[in-house]
Design an enzyme around this catalytic site. Structure first.
Site, PDB file in Angstrom:
ATOM      1  N   LYS A   5     -31.646 -19.296   4.426  1.00  0.00           N
ATOM      2  CA  LYS A   5     -31.282 -18.500   3.258  1.00  0.00           C
ATOM      3  C   LYS A   5     -32.429 -18.503   2.260  1.00  0.00           C
ATOM      4  O   LYS A   5     -32.902 -19.562   1.848  1.00  0.00           O
ATOM      5  CB  LYS A   5     -30.008 -19.084   2.621  1.00  0.00           C
ATOM      6  N   LEU A  55     -13.832 -30.955  -4.690  1.00  0.00           N
ATOM      7  CA  LEU A  55     -12.798 -30.106  -5.276  1.00  0.00           C
ATOM      8  C   LEU A  55     -11.819 -30.878  -6.154  1.00  0.00           C
ATOM      9  O   LEU A  55     -11.201 -30.299  -7.048  1.00  0.00           O
ATOM     10  CB  LEU A  55     -12.029 -29.381  -4.169  1.00  0.00           C
ATOM     11  N   ALA A  91     -22.694 -21.432   2.150  1.00  0.00           N
ATOM     12  CA  ALA A  91     -24.041 -21.098   1.714  1.00  0.00           C
ATOM     13  C   ALA A  91     -24.492 -22.153   0.714  1.00  0.00           C
ATOM     14  O   ALA A  91     -23.684 -22.677  -0.054  1.00  0.00           O
ATOM     15  CB  ALA A  91     -24.072 -19.711   1.080  1.00  0.00           C
ATOM     16  N   GLY A 137     -11.815 -36.456   3.788  1.00  0.00           N
ATOM     17  CA  GLY A 137     -13.040 -36.223   4.552  1.00  0.00           C
ATOM     18  C   GLY A 137     -13.679 -34.914   4.131  1.00  0.00           C
ATOM     19  O   GLY A 137     -14.022 -34.715   2.974  1.00  0.00           O
ATOM     20  N   ALA A 154     -17.197 -33.014   1.246  1.00  0.00           N
ATOM     21  CA  ALA A 154     -17.357 -33.954   0.131  1.00  0.00           C
ATOM     22  C   ALA A 154     -17.251 -35.398   0.591  1.00  0.00           C
ATOM     23  O   ALA A 154     -18.080 -36.248   0.225  1.00  0.00           O
ATOM     24  CB  ALA A 154     -16.320 -33.660  -0.949  1.00  0.00           C
ATOM     25  N   ILE A 168     -21.675 -27.386  -2.956  1.00  0.00           N
ATOM     26  CA  ILE A 168     -22.289 -28.571  -2.346  1.00  0.00           C
ATOM     27  C   ILE A 168     -23.231 -29.253  -3.336  1.00  0.00           C
ATOM     28  O   ILE A 168     -23.358 -30.485  -3.343  1.00  0.00           O
ATOM     29  CB  ILE A 168     -22.980 -28.191  -1.029  1.00  0.00           C
ATOM     30  N   PRO A 207     -33.756 -14.456  -5.870  1.00  0.00           N
ATOM     31  CA  PRO A 207     -34.485 -15.236  -4.865  1.00  0.00           C
ATOM     32  C   PRO A 207     -34.625 -16.693  -5.256  1.00  0.00           C
ATOM     33  O   PRO A 207     -34.564 -17.055  -6.436  1.00  0.00           O
ATOM     34  CB  PRO A 207     -35.867 -14.557  -4.867  1.00  0.00           C
ATOM     35  N   VAL A 256     -15.268 -23.351   5.067  1.00  0.00           N
ATOM     36  CA  VAL A 256     -15.532 -22.047   5.659  1.00  0.00           C
ATOM     37  C   VAL A 256     -17.037 -21.990   5.923  1.00  0.00           C
ATOM     38  O   VAL A 256     -17.724 -22.990   5.815  1.00  0.00           O
ATOM     39  CB  VAL A 256     -15.111 -20.904   4.706  1.00  0.00           C
TER      40      VAL A 256
END
Length: 501
Positions: free
Chosen positions: A79, A335, A51, A13, A16, A348, A97, A48
């Site tokens: 972000k 992963l 970002a 799960g 991913a 991601i 940026p 975790v």
């Protein structure tokens, strides 16, 4: 005779697995194939504070996700880019940026016009020409809207969010679209004796789950792609030597909800800071050859904004990828396929592009070599291009204060990256290769930020009078300033539109 794939089994799960399940369910629909996801509550995920980069917005829109609901449910924030501290040299910082700097003129990149005048104090600050960089510095945020030629029309942004909450959010969505979740730990994998394909997995309970297409989202262990099918792992440690991370959340502090990720380089690695609504995510990425686990944890805990909210959690990894992402009837995503350290928030994206390329090369029951080979070539190329961009941060530095930085500064690098660096040093030019993820603006931001110098700017810009170039750059910087003034405070925007309960 070839038939369509009628059953898909996702092993694992987390982000991913549930991104894959939701996307396949959305695109294929409930009548094309059954989709089963197997996960065990007893097996933790790496998740975790996460970002992202702007492409995540495309994925969420594909799933029909409402942005405000998503940010609220994942306790997220917005972000505008990444601030790098102490990378090019101790005491120096720069901003990478999203979006573009200025505007291209007369068919020539804005970067070249800036390089022409960068030696003048009035134009030395590259951030003055990026709305995202200036807004981040001022803690401002809003999404773009139709404002004509104003920079406000082109605001580019991504998100910070709690990865565990995002997985739960996607699980809810996927299950409403017909995905079946099976709880349990896999203890055996059965293969077809003739083809060698995976036929079924067996759970601790004795239950067998059969399928036609298996997607390995089992994490670093690579249960299917590695342990079962034996696909080797390509190790990039020589170029990206960090192999450990330690993560810990901390309490938010007043004024801490910044609309950017921060990466701070230390003696043998770097520290991330990811602000969420309810806490701040922190971690230290480091190389165990130069720093012990205890030293890494002490460095991290000594550089938090607020009180630690949990014990440090350690993660071991090897940067690199599987020699093949798709083997037989098994596709590795996340992963299990490979790991690119989180320096530029690409984890991601690699999941997202793996899903997109699977859908565009979706197999039938033959699992033909042509589709598999194309998928593998594209995923390996994507990985290598991202790898080169990450290496640039380590290699293009003036730091020589520790053995770690001495190694990074002097190590051999891939020839494609070396060529990019030579071209920039010669002419100041940056190029985007093969539709790679990071465009010329990203390369330019990091090359300049890391302290690289150019021998000469693009001579074509000299067709414009120097006085006219000054006037145009001053006008662009003024438009950026006015746009920043118009934007609301980041925390205020969240309170109004998407505050978590």
């Amino acid at each position: 005779m070839a038939e369509r794939v009628r059953s898909i089994v996702i092993v694992g799960g987390g982000t991913a697995g549930w991104m894959t399940a939701a996307a396949l369910a959305r695109i294929l629909g409930p009548d094309y194939a059954s989709i089963t996801l197997i996960e065990s509550d007893a097996i933790g995920t790496v998740g975790v504070g996460e970002a992202t980069i702007p492409q995540i917005g495309t994925f969420n829109r594909l799933l029909g996700i409402d942005e405000n609901d998503f940010v609220r449910r994942t306790k997220g924030s917005f972000k505008l880019g990444i601030e790098f501290v102490n990378w090019g040299g101790i005491g120096r910082r720069y901003f990478h940026p999203f979006g573009k700097y200025g505007i291209d003129m007369e068919g020539v990149s804005f970067h070249a016009y800036w390089q022409r005048l960068a030696h003048e104090a009035a134009f030395a600050d590259l951030d003055a020409f990026s709305l995202m960089a200036r807004a981040a510095r001022a803690n401002k945020f809003m999404p773009p809207f139709d404002a004509g030629n104003s920079p406000l029309s082109g605001i580019a942004y991504a998100y910070h969010f709690d990865a565990g909450l995002y997985a739960l959010y996607l699980r809810e969505l996927a299950e409403t679209m017909g995905v079946r979740r099976v709880e349990g730990r896999i203890v055996d994998v059965q293969r077809d004796g003739e083809s060698g394909h995976i036929a079924a997995v067996q759970l601790e309970s004795g239950t067998q789950v059969a399928g036609a297409l298996f997607i390995d989202c089992s994490g670093f262990g690579g249960l299917l792609i590695g342990k079962t099918l034996g696909v080797p792992y390509i190790d990039w440690s020589a170029h990206l030597p960090c192999n450990r991370a330690v993560a810990v959340p901390c309490a938010s502090v007043a004024g801490g909800l910044t609309p950017f990720t921060r990466s701070t380089a230390h003696g043998a690695g770097w520290q991330w800071r990811i602000p969420l609504q309810h806490r701040t995510g922190n971690g230290m990425v480091y190389c165990s050859d130069y720093l012990s686990d205890d030293e890494a944890a002490a460095t991290l805990l000594g550089n938090l904004d607020g009180a630690a909210l949990a014990d440090p959690r350690f993660i071991r990894f090897t940067t690199g990828h599987r020699a093949r992402f798709w083997e037989g009837n098994c596709v590795a995503i996340g992963l299990s396929a490979g790991f690119m350290e989180p320096l530029e928030s690409t984890s991601i994206w690699m999941i997202q592009t793996g899903i997109a390329r699977l859908l565009s090369n979706f197999p039938d029951s033959r699992f033909a070599e042509a589709e598999r080979a194309r998928y593998n070539r594209l995923m390996i190329e994507e990985s290598e291009l991202i790898r080169d961009f990450l290496i640039l941060h380590y290699h293009a530095t003036e730091r020589s204060d520790t053995p770690f930085w001495d190694y990074c500064r002097t190590m051999a690098i891939p020839e494609r990256l070396a060529e990019k660096m030579r071209v920039f040093e010669s002419s100041g030019r940056c190029f985007r290769e093969h539709d790679e993820l990071f465009n010329d603006t990203s390369w330019f931001a990091v090359m300049v930020g890391q302290g690289m110098r150019w021998h000469r700017h693009d001579p074509v810009v000299e067709l414009m009078r120097e006085a006219d170039t000054r006037a145009r750059l001053a006008h662009i910087a003024g438009a950026v300033d006015k746009s920043v003034d118009y934007m609301p405070d980041h925390a205020a925007y969240i309170r109004q539109h998407c505050a978590a309960g």
